[in-house]
Design a protein around this motif. Structure first.
Motif, PDB file in Angstrom:
ATOM      1  N   TYR A 102       0.501  -1.003   0.411  1.00 61.38           N
ATOM      2  CA  TYR A 102      -0.242  -0.369  -0.439  1.00 61.38           C
ATOM      3  C   TYR A 102       0.576   1.074  -0.118  1.00 61.38           C
ATOM      4  O   TYR A 102      -0.060   1.977  -0.366  1.00 61.38           O
ATOM      5  CB  TYR A 102      -1.051  -0.412   1.091  1.00 61.38           C
ATOM      6  N   GLN A 103       1.775   0.979   0.908  1.00 64.65           N
ATOM      7  CA  GLN A 103       2.403   2.528   1.147  1.00 64.65           C
ATOM      8  C   GLN A 103       3.552   2.589  -0.769  1.00 64.65           C
ATOM      9  O   GLN A 103       3.478   4.052  -1.010  1.00 64.65           O
ATOM     10  CB  GLN A 103       4.047   1.727   2.001  1.00 64.65           C
ATOM     11  N   ALA A 106       0.716   3.928  -2.520  1.00 62.94           N
ATOM     12  CA  ALA A 106       0.387   5.039  -2.664  1.00 62.94           C
ATOM     13  C   ALA A 106      -1.021   5.566  -2.244  1.00 62.94           C
ATOM     14  O   ALA A 106      -1.721   6.619  -1.942  1.00 62.94           O
ATOM     15  CB  ALA A 106       1.022   6.874  -3.063  1.00 62.94           C
ATOM     16  N   ASP A 107      -1.675   3.853  -1.642  1.00 65.91           N
ATOM     17  CA  ASP A 107      -2.717   4.423  -0.871  1.00 65.91           C
ATOM     18  C   ASP A 107      -2.725   4.545   0.182  1.00 65.91           C
ATOM     19  O   ASP A 107      -2.167   3.337   1.125  1.00 65.91           O
ATOM     20  CB  ASP A 107      -3.046   2.903  -1.278  1.00 65.91           C
ATOM     21  N   THR A 108      -3.031   5.493   0.356  1.00 65.95           N
ATOM     22  CA  THR A 108      -2.719   5.392   2.195  1.00 65.95           C
ATOM     23  C   THR A 108      -4.133   5.285   2.926  1.00 65.95           C
ATOM     24  O   THR A 108      -3.993   4.621   4.398  1.00 65.95           O
ATOM     25  CB  THR A 108      -2.977   7.691   2.066  1.00 65.95           C
ATOM     26  N   ARG A 109      -5.370   5.232   2.669  1.00 70.80           N
ATOM     27  CA  ARG A 109      -6.359   4.628   3.131  1.00 70.80           C
ATOM     28  C   ARG A 109      -5.661   3.237   3.746  1.00 70.80           C
ATOM     29  O   ARG A 109      -6.230   2.524   4.862  1.00 70.80           O
ATOM     30  CB  ARG A 109      -7.582   4.374   1.823  1.00 70.80           C
ATOM     31  N   GLN A 111      -2.925   1.846   3.448  1.00 66.89           N
ATOM     32  CA  GLN A 111      -1.836   1.286   3.804  1.00 66.89           C
ATOM     33  C   GLN A 111      -1.876   2.231   5.875  1.00 66.89           C
ATOM     34  O   GLN A 111      -1.798   1.136   7.099  1.00 66.89           O
ATOM     35  CB  GLN A 111      -0.952   2.453   3.988  1.00 66.89           C
ATOM     36  N   ALA A 112      -3.303   3.615   6.424  1.00 69.18           N
ATOM     37  CA  ALA A 112      -3.878   2.726   7.401  1.00 69.18           C
ATOM     38  C   ALA A 112      -4.321   1.677   8.212  1.00 69.18           C
ATOM     39  O   ALA A 112      -4.223   1.878   9.508  1.00 69.18           O
ATOM     40  CB  ALA A 112      -4.541   4.601   7.551  1.00 69.18           C
ATOM     41  N   ARG A 138       0.124   6.027  13.738  1.00 65.45           N
ATOM     42  CA  ARG A 138       0.629   6.598  12.439  1.00 65.45           C
ATOM     43  C   ARG A 138      -0.897   5.952  11.665  1.00 65.45           C
ATOM     44  O   ARG A 138      -1.319   6.839  11.348  1.00 65.45           O
ATOM     45  CB  ARG A 138       1.621   5.426  11.770  1.00 65.45           C
ATOM     46  N   LEU A 142      -3.066   8.461   9.303  1.00 67.60           N
ATOM     47  CA  LEU A 142      -3.290   8.386   8.209  1.00 67.60           C
ATOM     48  C   LEU A 142      -4.800   7.926   7.571  1.00 67.60           C
ATOM     49  O   LEU A 142      -4.852   8.903   6.198  1.00 67.60           O
ATOM     50  CB  LEU A 142      -2.107   6.859   7.483  1.00 67.60           C
ATOM     51  N   GLN A 145      -6.175  11.582   7.511  1.00 68.15           N
ATOM     52  CA  GLN A 145      -6.129  11.633   6.134  1.00 68.15           C
ATOM     53  C   GLN A 145      -6.577  11.547   5.045  1.00 68.15           C
ATOM     54  O   GLN A 145      -7.271  12.419   3.943  1.00 68.15           O
ATOM     55  CB  GLN A 145      -4.706  11.672   6.122  1.00 68.15           C
ATOM     56  N   ALA A 146      -7.037  10.622   5.236  1.00 67.11           N
ATOM     57  CA  ALA A 146      -7.488   9.294   4.066  1.00 67.11           C
ATOM     58  C   ALA A 146      -9.338   9.532   4.352  1.00 67.11           C
ATOM     59  O   ALA A 146     -10.003   9.199   2.914  1.00 67.11           O
ATOM     60  CB  ALA A 146      -7.064   8.145   3.709  1.00 67.11           C
TER      61      ALA A 146
END
Length: 242
Positions: A102-103, A106-109, A111-112, A138, A142, A145-146
């Protein structure tokens, strides 16, 4: 009572199921096939990078889902009480692989969510809040943010449990109340009831016994109305402790 109730909080730290992603695996695999054909027959090999990204996303989703299944098996074994559950050694690598993918995507959701499950494993299975908390923090950041209120609420709940275990009762209350606010916003009322069990333990630890009893009564009404039988059992157990 503090030691026994905090053990119960970790024991009942059951996370809600993950939410679906924007594009399902079937769509991604189908698109990867079309991109393959475009590269082979159309001579445009540049599209293969997009195909690989689609398949990385499928792999990440599958790893996360499989890790959750292993976690659920652990919780089921623990709930039976007839044997000591053992952590499946494949669970953590699955969550870590999902986080890595995910990182890279660039999939923030995503990765969270993966970081939440890594933290959850360390807290619930390994009873290691020192390792769990940075992952949960963290994850919360994230998720916010998402705009993923579900994962943010989960991370806040487990951060509240960690604060309770550490004796930081005001912080525990704040985290659980914020988690409950988010869960109410998305209609996850069974999760609200589960949080209220934690808030009742916090109230009892702060010698607010009337608040603790009232909180459990409200939690029971919500849980009963939504068929949250596991939460009802947690409430009954809490009543014997408070």
């Amino acid at each position: 009572m503090q030691a026994s109730t905090t053990r119960l909080l970790i024991r009942h730290a059951v996370a809600m199921p993950g939410r679906g992603r924007r594009m399902n695996a079937e769509d991604r695999i189908e698109r990867a096939q079309k991109l393959y054909e475009q590269a082979v027959y159309g001579g445009d090999a540049r599209v293969l990078a997009d195909a690989e990204r689609d398949l990385d996303a499928v792999e990440a989703d599958a790893a996360l889902a499989r890790g959750r299944i292993l976690h659920a098996r652990y919780l089921d074994e623990r709930s039976r009480g007839d044997a000591s559950p053992v952590e499946d050694p494949a669970e953590l690598p699955l969550f870590e692989r999902a986080s890595e993918l995910y990182q890279a995507l660039a999939d923030t959701r995503g990765q969270a969510e993966a970081l939440f499950w890594i933290g959850c494993l360390h807290q619930v299975i390994r009873r290691d809040n020192e390792t769990a908390v940075p992952h949960l923090e963290r994850s919360r950041q994230l998720a916010a943010q998402a705009g993923d209120r579900s994962t943010e609420a989960e991370a806040l709940r487990h951060l509240g449990i960690a604060a309770h275990v550490a004796g930081r009762l005001d912080e525990a209350r704040e985290r659980l109340e914020e988690s409950s606010r988010l869960r109410r916003e998305i209609g996850a009322l069974s999760g609200v009831a589960a949080n209220m069990v934690g808030l009742a333990y916090v109230a009892a630890a702060q010698d607010r016994h009337a608040d603790a009893v009232a909180t459990l009564d409200e939690a029971d009404a919500i849980a009963q109305a939504h068929g949250a039988h596991a939460v009802v059992r947690q409430i009954e157990e809490a009543r014997t402790q408070i």
